[in-house]
Design a protein around this motif. Structure first.
Motif, short mmCIF file in Angstrom:
data_model
loop_
_atom_site.label_atom_id
_atom_site.label_comp_id
_atom_site.label_asym_id
_atom_site.label_seq_id
_atom_site.Cartn_x
_atom_site.Cartn_y
_atom_site.Cartn_z
N TRP A 47 0.83 -1.20 0.00
CA TRP A 47 0.00 0.00 0.00
C TRP A 47 0.87 1.26 0.00
O TRP A 47 0.55 2.23 -0.69
CB TRP A 47 -0.98 0.00 1.18
N ALA A 48 1.97 1.25 0.77
CA ALA A 48 2.84 2.43 0.84
C ALA A 48 3.60 2.62 -0.47
O ALA A 48 3.75 3.74 -0.97
CB ALA A 48 3.81 2.31 2.00
N ARG A 49 4.07 1.51 -1.03
CA ARG A 49 4.80 1.60 -2.29
C ARG A 49 3.87 1.90 -3.45
O ARG A 49 4.26 2.53 -4.42
CB ARG A 49 5.54 0.28 -2.54
N GLY A 50 2.62 1.47 -3.37
CA GLY A 50 1.66 1.70 -4.45
C GLY A 50 1.06 3.09 -4.45
O GLY A 50 0.65 3.60 -5.50
N LEU A 51 1.01 3.72 -3.30
CA LEU A 51 0.43 5.06 -3.19
C LEU A 51 1.31 6.10 -3.88
O LEU A 51 0.80 7.03 -4.52
CB LEU A 51 0.22 5.42 -1.72
N ALA A 52 2.62 5.94 -3.79
CA ALA A 52 3.54 6.92 -4.38
C ALA A 52 3.34 7.09 -5.89
O ALA A 52 3.23 8.22 -6.37
CB ALA A 52 4.98 6.55 -4.05
N PRO A 53 3.28 6.02 -6.68
CA PRO A 53 3.09 6.23 -8.12
C PRO A 53 1.75 6.84 -8.48
O PRO A 53 1.65 7.57 -9.48
CB PRO A 53 3.21 4.83 -8.73
N VAL A 54 0.73 6.59 -7.68
CA VAL A 54 -0.58 7.20 -7.94
C VAL A 54 -0.48 8.71 -7.76
O VAL A 54 -0.88 9.49 -8.63
CB VAL A 54 -1.67 6.60 -7.02
N ILE A 55 0.08 9.12 -6.62
CA ILE A 55 0.23 10.55 -6.35
C ILE A 55 1.14 11.19 -7.39
O ILE A 55 0.83 12.25 -7.94
CB ILE A 55 0.78 10.79 -4.93
N ASP A 56 2.26 10.53 -7.68
CA ASP A 56 3.22 11.10 -8.62
C ASP A 56 2.68 11.16 -10.05
O ASP A 56 3.00 12.09 -10.80
CB ASP A 56 4.53 10.31 -8.58
N SER A 57 1.84 10.22 -10.43
CA SER A 57 1.21 10.27 -11.77
C SER A 57 0.25 11.46 -11.86
O SER A 57 0.23 12.17 -12.87
CB SER A 57 0.47 8.97 -12.07
N LEU A 58 -0.53 11.67 -10.81
CA LEU A 58 -1.43 12.83 -10.79
C LEU A 58 -0.63 14.13 -10.79
O LEU A 58 -1.00 15.10 -11.46
CB LEU A 58 -2.35 12.76 -9.57
N LEU A 59 0.49 14.12 -10.07
CA LEU A 59 1.37 15.29 -10.03
C LEU A 59 1.95 15.57 -11.42
O LEU A 59 1.97 16.72 -11.86
CB LEU A 59 2.49 15.05 -9.02
N LEU A 60 2.38 14.54 -12.11
CA LEU A 60 2.90 14.70 -13.46
C LEU A 60 1.82 15.25 -14.40
O LEU A 60 2.08 16.14 -15.21
CB LEU A 60 3.41 13.36 -13.98
N LEU A 61 0.61 14.75 -14.28
CA LEU A 61 -0.49 15.23 -15.10
C LEU A 61 -0.79 16.70 -14.81
O LEU A 61 -0.95 17.51 -15.74
CB LEU A 61 -1.74 14.38 -14.87
#
Length: 136
Positions: A47-61
């Protein structure tokens, strides 16, 4: 090129969204880094490792949309180029801090360095100058 109406409509909510996502991303990294240094297991759980790419993908967008909306070009806005280069440095240091550095001391040094890089990136973003906090 986006119309002035579109810029006026999107910018007021897109910039705060971008800042919020940066804050979430860095806060998650900071918490995970402290957890890793403390020898806890939770920072490497799914869950901790999976949350980072979700946030970072939204940040990139959000960041990419701001680029397009404001018609920014890193080859012309040198402060943006500096931020992008430092983003790569931050990613490398963050990876070393969380799992790749061979010793706890090296992970701690990379963790502190990654947070320092983020602080410098914030200065660049606020000053719109490649020297950030040190701009004349």
């Amino acid at each position: 090129m986006p119309s002035p109406e579109l810029v006026a409509a999107l910018y007021p909510w897109l910039l705060p969204l971008h800042i919020t996502l940066v804050t979430l991303s860095v806060s998650l990294f900071a918490a995970r880094g402290l957890g890793v240094l403390a020898g806890q297991a939770w920072p490497m759980r799914d869950w901790a490792r999976g949350l980072a790419p979700v946030i970072d993908s939204l940040l990139l967008l959000a960041g990419g949309t701001l680029w397009w909306l404001l018609q920014l070009n890193p080859t012309q806005q040198h402060w943006l180029l500096a931020k992008l280069v430092l983003l790569i440095v931050y990613i490398v240091l963050g990876t070393l801090a969380l799992k790749r550095a061979p010793t706890r001391g090296a992970r701690a040094a990379c963790y502190v360095a990654a947070l320092a890089v983020v602080g410098f990136m914030v200065g660049i973003a606020l000053a719109h100058h490649p020297l950030g906090w040190f701009a004349p």
